[in-house]
Design a protein around this motif. Structure first.
Motif, short mmCIF file in Angstrom:
data_model
loop_
_atom_site.label_atom_id
_atom_site.label_comp_id
_atom_site.label_asym_id
_atom_site.label_seq_id
_atom_site.Cartn_x
_atom_site.Cartn_y
_atom_site.Cartn_z
N LEU A 208 -8.45 -4.54 5.19
CA LEU A 208 -9.19 -5.73 4.76
C LEU A 208 -8.72 -6.26 3.41
CD1 LEU A 208 -12.84 -4.83 5.82
CD2 LEU A 208 -11.30 -6.43 6.93
N LYS A 209 -8.47 -5.36 2.46
CA LYS A 209 -8.10 -5.82 1.12
C LYS A 209 -6.63 -6.21 1.03
CE LYS A 209 -11.55 -3.86 -1.99
NZ LYS A 209 -11.78 -3.01 -3.16
N GLU A 210 -5.78 -5.42 1.69
CA GLU A 210 -4.34 -5.64 1.52
C GLU A 210 -3.67 -6.14 2.78
OE1 GLU A 210 -2.68 -2.14 -0.29
OE2 GLU A 210 -4.49 -1.83 -1.49
N GLY A 211 -4.38 -6.08 3.93
CA GLY A 211 -3.81 -6.52 5.20
C GLY A 211 -2.55 -5.74 5.55
N ASN A 212 -2.53 -4.46 5.15
CA ASN A 212 -1.29 -3.68 5.26
C ASN A 212 -1.47 -2.51 6.24
OD1 ASN A 212 1.03 -2.14 4.80
ND2 ASN A 212 1.13 -2.78 2.65
N THR A 213 -1.02 -2.70 7.47
CA THR A 213 -1.12 -1.60 8.45
C THR A 213 -0.13 -0.50 8.14
OG1 THR A 213 0.35 -2.86 9.92
CG2 THR A 213 -2.02 -3.00 10.34
N ASP A 214 1.03 -0.84 7.58
CA ASP A 214 2.02 0.19 7.24
C ASP A 214 1.44 1.21 6.27
OD1 ASP A 214 3.80 -0.99 8.85
OD2 ASP A 214 5.18 -1.69 7.28
N GLU A 215 0.76 0.71 5.22
CA GLU A 215 0.16 1.61 4.23
C GLU A 215 -0.95 2.45 4.87
OE1 GLU A 215 0.68 2.55 0.98
OE2 GLU A 215 2.60 1.56 1.37
N ALA A 216 -1.70 1.84 5.77
CA ALA A 216 -2.78 2.55 6.44
C ALA A 216 -2.22 3.69 7.29
CB ALA A 216 -3.59 1.59 7.30
N ILE A 217 -1.15 3.41 8.02
CA ILE A 217 -0.52 4.43 8.86
C ILE A 217 0.02 5.57 7.99
CG2 ILE A 217 1.46 4.91 10.38
CD1 ILE A 217 1.06 1.94 11.37
N LYS A 218 0.68 5.21 6.91
CA LYS A 218 1.24 6.22 5.99
C LYS A 218 0.11 7.10 5.44
CE LYS A 218 3.99 6.67 1.74
NZ LYS A 218 3.01 7.49 1.03
N TYR A 219 -0.99 6.48 5.06
CA TYR A 219 -2.12 7.23 4.50
C TYR A 219 -2.66 8.23 5.53
CZ TYR A 219 -6.98 8.28 3.43
OH TYR A 219 -8.16 8.94 3.24
#
Length: 792
Positions: A652-663
């Motif tokens: 929601l804040k960053e619109g970043n699925t890559d970062e979410a997957i990495k996390y």
């Protein structure tokens, strides 16, 4: 004289009841007002054909010397809206009322007996319109000091107390929080076996803790009694003290031959009263846990969790010792200072939480008449009911008896299927007090309900969408109650505008308006509560039917304006925010449907799955708001909640699925390496039934039974914390109490496959991410999925 009355009880003197009003005078002295003039009574409804004079004679023949019937008065009252003739029977001793009730009910001329189960002190509060935690003017005669009471002066009451209007300032109340630690080497502590090893006390004036030198806790109990009596608090706070600390102290005191009469009546020990609260005569024993239960955002309501969430004592600023290890810190002299700090942190957390909760509790007490030590322990249904009983007395409405009945379901509020995906700029429109306003507008109540076979004028009834009809006149009992509450709240809010938000008067009135709102909003639910005296299933289902109709008509109006409706739930509509159109909609709903609606929240971004009541959004101020996901549910491990919250934030804040997957992959890696604390792997589940009632044994029941074998006690209503360990067989057989397990035995794959990945996939699945990719699969497919997720 003027007195701040905070509690009312009674005692029997010379075979007659005397009301005790525990108070503070204008000089700040603790005083006792004694009213010997009040007597208990109940009402008798005669059969239609009964000879009233003959019935009076028959009732008088039942009179007994110990508590004679002193009067029988013929009165006109209303009962479920109908005017009837009743007999008011007055006796001497409160405990005789119930026995008289049973005997009178046997008379063939008697239809029913009412109000025999209203407690004597509450009867006085209702009849004299006492507003607890506020000032009253009373004519009194001084009786000086009395060695039976720990107060500075005793007064005899000569007139009925009258509330002093406009005197909102509180006197300075002395407050004391306490917490005990118990030796528990053999599992759950048992008072008959295990001593108290530490007691901490916190007030505005001191913080101290005393630890036992040996397993004889007599000295600790004497210390506790002396410190309470020396400080003489008006309010005593504990956390879960009604269920644990007080019963433990009382039992240990008996075993040690120690008098623990710490109240203001000499020689009277603490006792368990209504709703399971522990009563200290002349003081208010407040269990802070009773208020913490309403902090729904915290699913496992330990003291440290609630204190951390509300910011009064953060977890990283205090000592935390796992409960099952407390005895180790006492047995090792080098660790006793840590135990003392832990005990003191608990007492301090309790004291600070009380500062947040108690002002609201005092105002609930002011409105309902339930003393502060009871109002927290009572359910919402009972709070509403006591308020209704006060209203009933004022309008000459008799109170129905409580009837045992099975809970019955009915069709509830409308909940629309949401539009799946991420939406930007969404306004939530909230109908102000929707159900109370429906009840007022359509005059809903058991006394106005048209019953089957009852004659009615079609022009003089409101017809609900499901056919239930309510007479337009006279005003329903619930309408009278709600109108008073909503008027009171409006007047309070108007008065708040002229006050300094930092002033004590502002804070007191602000808590009062919150208490008024809670009671008003609970009226609807009360009607459908199976324990309610004024139970009315037809009323409750009619209100929800009108609510559904209101939402559907509002949706039609929104669409007629070109507004996109994304979701609807109970009394809220989610629409794409267009300032001009939303303002028009609010005006139209008010003009055409007759209901007030306002903007409650605006989300910058809002994410829906296909499921109802499950969404997450980022508000205008940057806060993340999560509803219905695992992150806010109590039956998922903390690690799953943390993962989901972080994934939502990144999306929601960053619109970043890559970062979410990495996390998520990082968390999985930490799990595999054993780097996640075991506390974050605990799954908490409530025992909904007694052990014998479970036909199959789910994991939390198996874990609870294993804990019981080690001496830990679990019963219906308790939360059980368990973890899943490696091994074969069904999942339930691999569930163990978390405090009995070494972290090396944890089944890491279970937590990856059934906790972390499902929690993450609730969000990431929408963006085309697969479970396989989260587990660490590399190569062409992984690259493809990453590109696909970015493209979406």
């Amino acid at each position: 004289m003027k007195f701040y009355i905070f509690d009312v009880s009674y005692e029997v003197e010379m075979h007659k009841p005397v009301i005790l009003m525990w108070s503070i005078d204008e000089k700040g002295r603790r005083v006792l007002l004694k009213d010997p003039r009040f007597r208990p009574y109940f009402y008798v409804i005669p059969m239609n054909e009964a000879d009233i004079d003959d019935l009076k004679r028959k009732i008088l023949t039942l009179s007994k010397p110990k508590s004679p019937i002193i009067s029988i008065d013929i009165q006109k009252k209303k009962f479920i809206g109908k005017e009837i003739t009743v007999l008011r029977v007055t006796t001497v001793l409160p405990e005789s009322v119930r026995s008289y009730r049973e005997e009178v009910k046997k008379l063939k001329e008697v239809k029913d007996v009412l109000e025999a189960d209203i407690r004597f002190a509450m009867r006085y509060i209702i009849d004299k319109d006492i507003k607890l935690n506020s000032w009253h003017e009373v004519e009194v005669r001084s009786k000086g000091r009395d060695p039976k009471y720990r107060v500075e002066e005793v007064f005899e009451v000569l007139s009925d107390p009258k509330a002093v209007e406009g005197k909102d300032e509180k006197p300075k109340l002395r407050q004391l929080a306490f917490d005990i630690e118990v030796y528990n080497k053999d599992g759950a502590p048992k008072a008959e076996r295990d001593p108290i090893i530490s007691i901490a006390l916190v007030s505005e004036d001191f913080k101290e803790v005393k630890i036992a030198d040996n397993k004889n806790d007599r000295e600790l109990l004497l210390y506790f009694r002396k410190r309470v009596l020396d400080y003489d608090p008006d309010l005593v706070y504990g956390y879960n003290c009604n269920k644990f600390d007080w019963p433990f102290i009382i039992e240990r005191a008996k075993l040690n031959g120690v008098s623990i009469d710490v109240g203001r009546k000499v020689g009277v020990p603490p006792s368990t009263g209504a709703y399971g609260h522990v009563s200290l005569p002349g003081r208010l024993n407040v269990d802070v846990y009773d208020f913490a239960k309403d902090v729904y955002e915290v699913k496992v309501k330990t003291l440290e969790n609630v204190a951390d969430y509300l910011g009064v004592v953060k977890k990283d600023e205090r000592v935390i010792i796992p409960g099952h290890e407390i005895y180790k810190y006492w047995e090792d002299p080098s660790k006793r200072e840590i135990l003392k700090k832990y005990n003191l942190d608990d007492a301090l957390s309790t004291f600070l939480l009380a500062q947040l909760f108690v002002p609201f509790g005092e105002q609930l007490s002011y409105l309902t008449g339930l003393p502060l030590d009871q109002v927290g322990a009572a359910s919402v249904g009972f709070k509403v009911e006591w308020y209704l009983i006060r209203v009933a007395y004022k309008v000459d409405e008799l109170v129905p008896n409580r009837v045992e009945r099975r809970a019955q379901s009915y069709k509830g509020a409308i909940v629309l299927r949401p539009r799946r995906g991420v939406h930007e700029n969404v306004a939530v429109l909230d109908f102000s007090s929707m159900y109370p306003n429906i009840m007022i507008k359509y005059n809903v109540g058991p006394d106005t309900l048209v019953r089957p076979g009852e004659k009615y004028d079609p022009d003089e009834v409101y017809v609900s969408p499901i056919g239930h009809m309510f007479k337009k006149k006279p005003d329903a009992f619930f309408k009278i109650s709600l109108t008073q509450l909503l008027k009171m709240r409006k007047e309070i809010k108007e008065k708040l505008k002229s006050l300094d938000p930092e002033s004590p008067q502002y804070k007191l009135l602000d808590e009062r308006q919150k208490a008024v709102k809670v009671l008003a909003n609970a009226h609807y639910g009360y009607m459908g509560w199976s324990h309610a005296r004024w139970y009315c299933k037809e009323c409750a289902e009619a209100v929800t039917a009108w609510g559904r109709e209101l939402i559907l008509k509002s949706i039609e109006l929104a669409r007629s304006l070109g507004l996109e409706v994304i979701y609807g739930d109970t009394d809220s509509l989610f629409v794409r925010y267009d300032k001009e159109k939303v303002e028009k909609l609010i005006k139209l709903i008010q003009e055409k449907l007759g209901f007030e609606v306002k903007i409650d929240k605006i989300y910058k971004k809002l994410f829906f799955t296909e499921a109802k009541k499950r969404y997450a959004g980022i508000l205008e101020d940057g806060r993340i708001d999560i509803v219905g996901f695992e992150a806010v549910r109590g039956d998922w491990a903390e690690v799953a909640k943390e993962v989901q919250e972080k994934v939502i934030e990144l999306i929601l804040k960053e619109g970043n699925t890559d970062e979410a997957i990495k996390y998520v992959k990082d968390v999985i890696e930490k799990l595999r390496k054993g780097e996640i604390d075991i506390e974050k792997l605990v799954i908490w589940k409530t025992l909904e039934k007694d052990f014998s009632e479970y036909k199959t044994e789910p994991p939390h029941v198996v874990a609870a039974k294993r804990a019981r074998l080690k001496g830990y006690e679990f019963k219906k209503g308790d939360k059980v914390g368990y973890v899943i360990v490696r091994g074969s067989g069904k999942l339930a057989q691999r569930a163990w109490p978390w405090f009995m397990v070494d972290k090396s035995k944890i089944d890491v794959n279970y937590y990856i496959d059934h906790q972390v990945i499902p929690a993450a996939m609730r969000i990431l699945g929408y963006f085309g991410i697969t479970e396989t990719s989260l587990k660490g699969m590399e190569g062409g497919l992984w690259t493809f999925l990453r590109k696909k997720s970015r493209g979406r």
